[in-house]
Design a protein around this motif. Sequence first.
Motif, PDB file in Angstrom:
ATOM      1  N   ARG A  27       0.827  -1.277  -0.023  1.00 51.59           N
ATOM      2  CA  ARG A  27      -0.421   0.265  -0.133  1.00 51.59           C
ATOM      3  C   ARG A  27       0.881   1.214  -0.188  1.00 51.59           C
ATOM      4  O   ARG A  27       0.424   1.818  -1.058  1.00 51.59           O
ATOM      5  N   ALA A  30       2.298   1.586  -3.310  1.00 48.98           N
ATOM      6  CA  ALA A  30       1.313   1.857  -4.642  1.00 48.98           C
ATOM      7  C   ALA A  30       0.648   3.497  -4.001  1.00 48.98           C
ATOM      8  O   ALA A  30       0.495   4.191  -5.231  1.00 48.98           O
ATOM      9  N   ALA A  31       0.496   4.087  -2.917  1.00 42.12           N
ATOM     10  CA  ALA A  31       1.021   5.337  -2.536  1.00 42.12           C
ATOM     11  C   ALA A  31       1.588   6.271  -3.099  1.00 42.12           C
ATOM     12  O   ALA A  31       1.312   7.710  -3.178  1.00 42.12           O
ATOM     13  N   SER A  33       4.012   5.544  -4.871  1.00 43.01           N
ATOM     14  CA  SER A  33       3.876   6.263  -7.026  1.00 43.01           C
ATOM     15  C   SER A  33       2.718   7.339  -7.724  1.00 43.01           C
ATOM     16  O   SER A  33       3.194   7.337  -7.977  1.00 43.01           O
ATOM     17  N   GLN A  34       1.645   7.841  -6.721  1.00 39.26           N
ATOM     18  CA  GLN A  34       0.851   7.949  -6.836  1.00 39.26           C
ATOM     19  C   GLN A  34       1.766   9.275  -7.202  1.00 39.26           C
ATOM     20  O   GLN A  34       0.844  10.296  -7.757  1.00 39.26           O
ATOM     21  N   TYR A  37       2.191  10.893 -10.757  1.00 40.96           N
ATOM     22  CA  TYR A  37       0.684  10.718 -11.552  1.00 40.96           C
ATOM     23  C   TYR A  37       0.316  12.467 -11.066  1.00 40.96           C
ATOM     24  O   TYR A  37      -0.473  13.093 -11.621  1.00 40.96           O
ATOM     25  N   LEU A  38       0.221  12.510  -9.849  1.00 40.16           N
ATOM     26  CA  LEU A  38      -1.299  13.477  -9.136  1.00 40.16           C
ATOM     27  C   LEU A  38      -0.519  14.972  -8.949  1.00 40.16           C
ATOM     28  O   LEU A  38      -0.797  15.833  -8.906  1.00 40.16           O
ATOM     29  N   GLN A  39       0.818  15.141  -9.132  1.00 42.97           N
ATOM     30  CA  GLN A  39       2.123  16.369  -8.659  1.00 42.97           C
ATOM     31  C   GLN A  39       3.206  15.930 -10.301  1.00 42.97           C
ATOM     32  O   GLN A  39       4.636  15.941  -9.366  1.00 42.97           O
TER      33      GLN A  39
END
Length: 74
Positions: A27, A30-31, A33-34, A37-39
């Motif tokens: 978890r 995965a978090a 790695s975001q 994508y998000l920033q």
Amino acid sequence: MIEEVKGLAVIRGYRGLPRGDTAALARAVAAFSQLAYLQPQVAEAEINPLIVKPEGEGVVAVDGLLILAENGKP
């Protein structure tokens, strides 16, 4: 994927050691790695060390570093 990494045998209960919380590790990875994508302005990011506690107890990020791209652009 975590279960297949040979260097992580210790957290899988290698040689009688208690199992680490691989679900929490997955978890966290995965978090983390975001960020890409998000920033998108993030140029580099790291957590070191990330302590994997015994199964069911989670993980702890001890230190981290976040470097933004110049002018906020990748």
